[in-house]
Motif scaffolding. Structure first.
Motif, PDB file in Angstrom:
ATOM      1  N   SER A 133       0.826  -1.197   0.000  1.00  0.00           N
ATOM      2  CA  SER A 133       0.000   0.000   0.000  1.00  0.00           C
ATOM      3  C   SER A 133       0.865   1.253   0.000  1.00  0.00           C
ATOM      4  CB  SER A 133      -0.896  -0.007   1.240  1.00  0.00           C
ATOM      5  OG  SER A 133      -1.640   1.173   1.341  1.00  0.00           O
ATOM      6  N   GLY A 134       0.541   2.181  -0.899  1.00  0.00           N
ATOM      7  CA  GLY A 134       1.307   3.422  -1.004  1.00  0.00           C
ATOM      8  C   GLY A 134       2.409   3.386  -2.031  1.00  0.00           C
ATOM      9  N   SER A 135       2.668   2.237  -2.616  1.00  0.00           N
ATOM     10  CA  SER A 135       3.707   2.146  -3.642  1.00  0.00           C
ATOM     11  C   SER A 135       3.087   2.313  -5.022  1.00  0.00           C
ATOM     12  CB  SER A 135       4.443   0.804  -3.542  1.00  0.00           C
ATOM     13  OG  SER A 135       3.542  -0.242  -3.849  1.00  0.00           O
ATOM     14  N   GLY A 136       3.911   2.206  -6.047  1.00  0.00           N
ATOM     15  CA  GLY A 136       3.441   2.367  -7.412  1.00  0.00           C
ATOM     16  C   GLY A 136       4.601   2.753  -8.295  1.00  0.00           C
ATOM     17  N   VAL A 137       4.321   3.288  -9.467  1.00  0.00           N
ATOM     18  CA  VAL A 137       5.381   3.781 -10.345  1.00  0.00           C
ATOM     19  C   VAL A 137       5.088   5.223 -10.721  1.00  0.00           C
ATOM     20  CG1 VAL A 137       6.051   1.553 -11.302  1.00  0.00           C
ATOM     21  CG2 VAL A 137       4.217   2.832 -12.373  1.00  0.00           C
ATOM     22  N   PRO A 138       6.117   6.087 -10.744  1.00  0.00           N
ATOM     23  CA  PRO A 138       5.895   7.462 -11.179  1.00  0.00           C
ATOM     24  C   PRO A 138       5.679   7.525 -12.688  1.00  0.00           C
ATOM     25  CG  PRO A 138       8.205   7.110 -10.684  1.00  0.00           C
ATOM     26  CD  PRO A 138       7.490   5.853 -10.297  1.00  0.00           C
ATOM     27  N   PHE A 139       5.506   8.719 -13.205  1.00  0.00           N
ATOM     28  CA  PHE A 139       5.120   8.892 -14.601  1.00  0.00           C
ATOM     29  C   PHE A 139       6.145   8.318 -15.569  1.00  0.00           C
ATOM     30  CE2 PHE A 139       2.362  12.112 -12.667  1.00  0.00           C
ATOM     31  CZ  PHE A 139       1.165  11.820 -13.313  1.00  0.00           C
ATOM     32  N   HIS A 140       5.630   7.642 -16.578  1.00  0.00           N
ATOM     33  CA  HIS A 140       6.436   7.109 -17.672  1.00  0.00           C
ATOM     34  C   HIS A 140       5.472   6.862 -18.833  1.00  0.00           C
ATOM     35  CE1 HIS A 140       4.753   3.585 -15.676  1.00  0.00           C
ATOM     36  NE2 HIS A 140       4.943   2.901 -16.801  1.00  0.00           N
ATOM     37  N   TRP A 141       6.015   6.488 -19.990  1.00  0.00           N
ATOM     38  CA  TRP A 141       5.156   6.187 -21.127  1.00  0.00           C
ATOM     39  C   TRP A 141       5.777   5.081 -21.963  1.00  0.00           C
ATOM     40  CZ3 TRP A 141       7.428   6.606 -25.829  1.00  0.00           C
ATOM     41  CH2 TRP A 141       8.504   7.508 -25.966  1.00  0.00           C
ATOM     42  N   HIS A 142       4.953   4.450 -22.754  1.00  0.00           N
ATOM     43  CA  HIS A 142       5.386   3.421 -23.697  1.00  0.00           C
ATOM     44  C   HIS A 142       4.242   3.214 -24.680  1.00  0.00           C
ATOM     45  CE1 HIS A 142       2.945   1.022 -20.968  1.00  0.00           C
ATOM     46  NE2 HIS A 142       3.811   1.256 -19.987  1.00  0.00           N
ATOM     47  N   GLY A 143       4.203   2.081 -25.339  1.00  0.00           N
ATOM     48  CA  GLY A 143       3.140   1.819 -26.297  1.00  0.00           C
ATOM     49  C   GLY A 143       1.798   1.605 -25.617  1.00  0.00           C
ATOM     50  N   PRO A 144       0.731   1.460 -26.410  1.00  0.00           N
ATOM     51  CA  PRO A 144      -0.605   1.281 -25.839  1.00  0.00           C
ATOM     52  C   PRO A 144      -0.699  -0.024 -25.069  1.00  0.00           C
ATOM     53  CG  PRO A 144      -0.621   0.805 -28.185  1.00  0.00           C
ATOM     54  CD  PRO A 144       0.731   1.381 -27.879  1.00  0.00           C
ATOM     55  N   GLY A 145      -1.641  -0.089 -24.143  1.00  0.00           N
ATOM     56  CA  GLY A 145      -1.771  -1.318 -23.370  1.00  0.00           C
ATOM     57  C   GLY A 145      -3.045  -1.386 -22.565  1.00  0.00           C
TER      58      GLY A 145
END
Length: 225
Positions: A133-145
């Motif tokens: 809880s409270g974790s995740g990934v910060p902003f990034h981008w890649h192909g559609p999904g």
């Protein structure tokens, strides 16, 4: 989190989860711990259900904006394999690679999956690299999904390709939410919503996105080439 060379089709719990189908009865919540991160009830991502046709999906969402799909999948087979007990039994000694984001983070930490679950998978504070809880990934981008939640709740923040968000690659999403998000004027806030088990988010090519796990979360992501 990116795969080590031998890392099975399983990159899970935070930030990614990959599994193969199976069948068994799972305990409530899969044996994973519910979190204490507050849920924002507001959702600015459009929703659709099984009545959405393929042609309408292409016309309205595939190349232009995200959508949350409800009632379109049966994830019971994945839930059966994604309980805490099943995953530890199957993948305990295998390595997982932890990082703050797939594309932009600097720090990488390799640990056995069992150590990850038993010692690192716990509620996080804004300054710590970890999971739960409270974790995740910060902003990034890649192909559609597509991303489907199997256990837990996952909050998403999304920006179109031409609107680069302000963030630091080694700052957690929770820290960004507490420090940066409140300073954003309404016009500069991202699209956002919290996904629950059984819901699927689609995002188009090159859309910026960040996630925040409100609980210990298991989810499946499929990226389109």
């Amino acid at each position: 989190m990116a795969a080590a060379a031998r890392l099975l089709p399983l990159l899970l719990l935070l930030p990614l989860g990959w599994v193969r189908p199976g069948a068994c009865t799972d305990p409530p919540g899969g044996g994973w711990v519910a979190g204490t991160v507050p849920e924002e009830p507001r959702c600015t991502v459009e929703r659709a259900d099984a009545s959405l046709t393929y042609s309408l999906f292409l016309q309205r969402f595939a190349f232009s904006r995200p959508v949350i799909l409800g009632g379109v999948t049966d994830n019971s087979a994945f839930r059966a394999l994604c309980t805490r007990e099943k995953l530890l039994a199957a993948f305990g000694p295998f390595p997982v690679r932890l990082s703050t984001a797939n594309t932009y983070s600097y720090r990488k930490v390799d640990v056995p999956f069992q150590e990850y679950v038993e010692h690192l998978l716990k509620p996080q504070d804004p300054a710590r690299l970890g999971s739960g809880s409270g974790s995740g990934v910060p902003f990034h981008w890649h192909g559609p999904g597509f991303s489907e939640v199997i256990f837990g709740r996952k909050r998403w923040f999304l920006y179109p390709p031409d609107q680069t968000p302000h963030f630091h690659p080694n700052e957690t999403t929770l820290a960004w939410l507490q420090h940066t998000y409140p300073t954003l004027p309404p016009a500069l806030r991202p699209l956002e919503c919290t996904l629950r088990p059984g819901e699927v988010l689609y995002f188009p090519d090159r859309w910026w996105h960040a996630t925040l796990n409100l609980d210990t979360s298991v989810f499946i992501s499929t990226f389109l080439g």
